[in-house]
Design a protein around this motif. Structure first.
Motif, PDB file in Angstrom:
ATOM      1  N   ILE A 139       0.835  -1.197   0.000  1.00 55.44           N
ATOM      2  CA  ILE A 139       0.000   0.000   0.000  1.00 55.44           C
ATOM      3  C   ILE A 139       0.875   1.255   0.000  1.00 55.44           C
ATOM      4  O   ILE A 139       0.610   2.223  -0.720  1.00 55.44           O
ATOM      5  N   ALA A 140       1.939   1.244   0.789  1.00 51.90           N
ATOM      6  CA  ALA A 140       2.855   2.388   0.813  1.00 51.90           C
ATOM      7  C   ALA A 140       3.499   2.592  -0.554  1.00 51.90           C
ATOM      8  O   ALA A 140       3.622   3.721  -1.044  1.00 51.90           O
ATOM      9  N   LYS A 141       3.888   1.503  -1.180  1.00 49.88           N
ATOM     10  CA  LYS A 141       4.494   1.591  -2.512  1.00 49.88           C
ATOM     11  C   LYS A 141       3.492   2.111  -3.535  1.00 49.88           C
ATOM     12  O   LYS A 141       3.835   2.922  -4.404  1.00 49.88           O
ATOM     13  N   MET A 142       2.243   1.657  -3.444  1.00 49.21           N
ATOM     14  CA  MET A 142       1.190   2.121  -4.345  1.00 49.21           C
ATOM     15  C   MET A 142       0.967   3.622  -4.190  1.00 49.21           C
ATOM     16  O   MET A 142       0.843   4.357  -5.184  1.00 49.21           O
ATOM     17  N   ILE A 143       0.924   4.108  -2.961  1.00 53.03           N
ATOM     18  CA  ILE A 143       0.714   5.536  -2.706  1.00 53.03           C
ATOM     19  C   ILE A 143       1.858   6.358  -3.293  1.00 53.03           C
ATOM     20  O   ILE A 143       1.639   7.418  -3.901  1.00 53.03           O
ATOM     21  N   ILE A 144       3.097   5.872  -3.155  1.00 55.03           N
ATOM     22  CA  ILE A 144       4.259   6.605  -3.669  1.00 55.03           C
ATOM     23  C   ILE A 144       4.267   6.604  -5.193  1.00 55.03           C
ATOM     24  O   ILE A 144       4.453   7.644  -5.832  1.00 55.03           O
TER      25      ILE A 144
END
Length: 755
Positions: A139-144
């Motif tokens: 999820i963090a990677k998707m947001i970035i």
């Protein structure tokens, strides 16, 4: 039923029949049946159906749940059980479907429920154990990667979607996902820092500036360098938040922070800045900083003062503005056609009637991207005959441009195409090395110089203001551009001589000499950096530690009587180091360059040359006694050996730079890999290759490929400007590193555009 020697299941008994060929359940069966002993039904459908006799020779199957009856045996015809199975298995039965739905909801709510594995099913993703930490990371990677707001983890729609995919997943909070994003940024930053620390050369920086609606400034600092495998890398290093971009010290503080953050205090090579955001005080502060961080590189001339993409964008906007009324007529005509289906249908009907060969379609431009305006005008020019005839077909069309208007637009498109082609090298999948910019910049300079002297008043009036503006950019960076193209073995000084003769005419010699002096002076500075201190130099010589090469001068080894090796030119190198080669004037460099048959090193003094000549005379006198009347001795070839020794020694004393320039040019091939060539020849040119690595990594643009054609400054949106500085920098930098792989993850031939 006995059919063809086999039994068929029926309601009450196994009935023998006349033997016939086996058939499907739907085939006719002999009516001659006789009762026999009963046999238990084995089909699973009888768990859900009950047979009922409804008439003479008619037996039906009744669903136990919805009470609907189906044909089973009618006279001599057997319907079979396939349609009964479909009624249950496919959910056709409404009662069964409703019960299955209720059972599914109950099982979904039970976390310990595991779906029943179908017989023969292959193992799939259902066997992968759930990992909450991995989900948080993704999820963090998707947001970035996709610039989603951090608050997406609080959106009800996204929460429901995630729980539908995996009921066990617990949605993270805003603070948790913010921490995960920063942690990912720090991890990638450490990998990139380790990678940069291993590069052998220097690094160049560019500064791009943005501003928020709150007038807060943001400095985007991008680094560009060549690694040990001669791969070019370009990556965003910092996003520094400053109170105001007008502050004299704001940019200086941002650069100092970046140098300290990435351990680059003594490794800065060039600094690129878009001067449209700067003033005299800012430039002076940056030049002072640059001279301290990089004191030897051509007296600070590598402080690149402008962004090539910004310069070309300003020229294109001024050219469009100069014929703004005519451009508006074309735009209004295009709008007239594109905003009505009837008008557009009429337009393309005329195109078919006139048999216009153009394959282009007209469209309304985006005035924040000047290339879209150029494309609109170019397409309209190819369809001008249709526009000229449109007035006769549509009476309301009364804004048709005249023939003079179309002529002006065609001339305008000629120079817009020149600008478009020049900056298109910045929009490719890989960032070009520095040598590629010389071709584009010199071509623009040549064409504008020629156009400004045109006899056509419209062309001269259009291009004279453009040439004046571009002259300032050319005068600031022509030396750096020329030095970069000299590092291309396909061109060297020959392309500079050719292009300068076309640009400057009779004055070309003076400008060529400036380039020649500059590249030799820069080379001497690299020699000075490579030389050890004088004390170490003497100790190594006394200790018989004799290097093969020193400072780029290829030494000639001769045996001495005491068994040690003597390097011809060794003392000259020592004296050269003590003479501080960075102080050599342009006049001295040029004078040495004219003497290609003498010793190539620039610091050899007249006394040294004289002492060498005396030494050679003494050696010759030892070979030929003065009292002997004969000139030759022995077989007459001893003096020939002395001659060969002298000329070979002179050849070997030529510097790497002079040898490189004197060698023939490589053939011009389209896909030539200049960095690969220097990688293969770095052992032949150890000092010159270090210089080439730094020069070829110089950036000439401060913007990314998505901003090359912008006519307006990019602003930080309200969401990003509302974040904390560390979070904002983490999101923007991490996206750059993750999106393009980053040098810490990939070291392919040429890194992709990374900003």
């Amino acid at each position: 039923m006995f059919l063809g020697g086999q039994y068929i299941e029926m309601e009450t008994a196994i009935i023998p029949v006349t033997p016939i060929t086996p058939t499907d359940n739907n085939d006719l069966v002999s009516s001659e049946v006789q009762p026999n002993k009963r046999r238990r039904k084995k089909s699973i459908v009888w768990d859900h159906f009950t047979v009922e006799t409804v008439g003479d020779g008619c037996i039906r199957a009744c669903c136990n749940q919805c009470k609907k009856s189906f044909a089973y045996i009618t006279g001599s015809k057997l319907a079979g059980t396939s349609h009964l199975k479909r009624h249950i298995a496919l959910g056709i039965c409404p009662v069964s479907r409703q019960r299955n739905q209720q059972a599914s909801d109950t099982k979904t709510a039970n976390a310990t429920y595991e779906p029943r594995k179908r017989r023969g099913a292959t193992p799939g993703f259902a066997n992968i154990p759930f990992n909450q930490e991995r989900c948080n990371h993704e999820i963090a990677k998707m947001i970035i990667m996709h610039e989603y707001p951090l608050h997406i983890v609080e959106h009800p729609g996204f929460i429901d979607f995630a729980r539908t995919l995996q009921p066990q997943f617990n949605m993270v909070s805003f603070n948790t996902i913010q921490g995960d994003c920063v942690a990912m940024y720090l991890n990638e930053k450490q990998r990139l820092l380790n990678f940069i620390n291993e590069i052998p050369g220097r690094i160049s920086l560019t500064l791009d500036l943005r501003i928020s609606n709150q007038t807060v400034g943001y400095v985007f600092i991008t680094g560009q360098f060549i690694d040990m495998e001669w791969n070019l890398h370009r990556c965003l290093l910092n996003v520094v938040m400053v109170p105001s971009l007008d502050s004299d010290c704001a940019l200086q503080q941002a650069v100092v922070s970046c140098l300290s953050d990435w351990h680059l205090e003594n490794r800065l090579f060039t600094l690129g800045l878009d001067q449209s955001f700067s003033n005299v005080n800012i430039n002076q502060n940056l030049r002072a900083l640059f001279s301290v961080r990089n004191p030897y590189m051509l007296h600070g001339q590598f402080l690149i003062g402008n962004c090539f993409a910004r310069v070309i964008s300003l020229l294109a906007q001024e050219a469009l503005w100069s014929v703004g009324e005519t451009v508006k007529k074309i735009r209004d005509s295009v709008k007239f056609v594109k905003t009505s289906d009837t008008h557009e249908e009429t337009f393309f009907g005329l195109k078919e009637q006139l048999k216009v060969p153009s394959m282009k379609d007209i469209f309304i431009d985006d005035q924040t991207k000047w290339n879209t305006t150029y494309d609109m005008l170019a397409a309209a020019c190819e369809l001008k005959q249709v526009f000229l005839c449109l007035e006769t077909s549509i009476p309301d069309y009364n804004i048709a441009p005249s023939m003079d208007d179309w002529k002006q637009i065609e001339i305008l498109c000629t120079y817009l195409k020149l600008f478009f082609d020049a900056v298109s090298i910045l929009t490719g999948p890989t960032y070009p090395n520095a040598s590629a910019f010389y071709h584009e910049v010199s071509k623009v300079q040549l064409e504008l110089t020629h156009a400004a002297m045109s006899n056509d008043p419209f062309i001269s009036n259009l291009t004279k203001p453009l040439k004046e503006k571009f002259d300032r950019y050319w005068s600031d960076c022509f030396l750096v551009l020329a030095i970069a193209v000299v590092m291309d073995p396909r061109f060297k000084m020959k392309l500079v001589e050719f292009s300068f003769s076309r640009i400057y005419g009779d004055d070309a010699g003076m400008w060529i000499k400036i380039v020649d002096d500059g590249i030799h002076e820069l080379y001497l500075e690299y020699i000075a950096q490579a030389l050890p201190p004088p004390e170490t130099f003497i100790e190594e010589r006394n200790g018989s530690i004799i290097p093969e090469q020193n400072g780029g001068v290829i030494l000639k080894n001769e045996p001495l009587e005491d068994g040690y090796l003597h390097e011809e030119g060794y003392l000259q190198e020592e004296q050269t180091h003590e003479a501080a080669p960075q102080e050599v004037s342009h006049h001295e460099v040029a004078h040495q360059e004219d003497s290609h048959h003498e010793v190539a090193h620039r610091e050899v003094s007249d006394q040294e040359v004289a002492s060498q000549e005396i030494t050679h005379q003494e050696e010759a006198s030892q070979e030929v006694p003065s009292q002997d009347p004969l000139i030759s001795i022995g077989d007459g070839l001893s003096d020939f050996e002395v001659y060969i020794s002298e000329i070979s020694g002179s050849h070997q004393m030529k510097s790497e730079l002079d040898q490189y320039l004197e060698e023939s040019l490589l053939p011009r091939v389209q896909d030539f890999d200049i960095l690969g060539w220097w990688k293969l020849n770095k052992t032949k040119y150890p000092t010159l290759s270090r210089m080439a690595s730094d020069i070829l990594s110089m950036p000439f643009s401060t913007v990314g490929p998505d901003s090359v054609f912008d006519t307006e400054r990019k602003k930080m949106d309200n969401y990003l400007s509302s974040l904390r500085p560390v979070t904002l920098e983490a999101l923007i930098c991490a996206k750059d590193w993750l999106q393009y792989g980053g040098p810490s993850q990939s070291c392919d031939a040429n890194v992709k555009m990374e900003f």
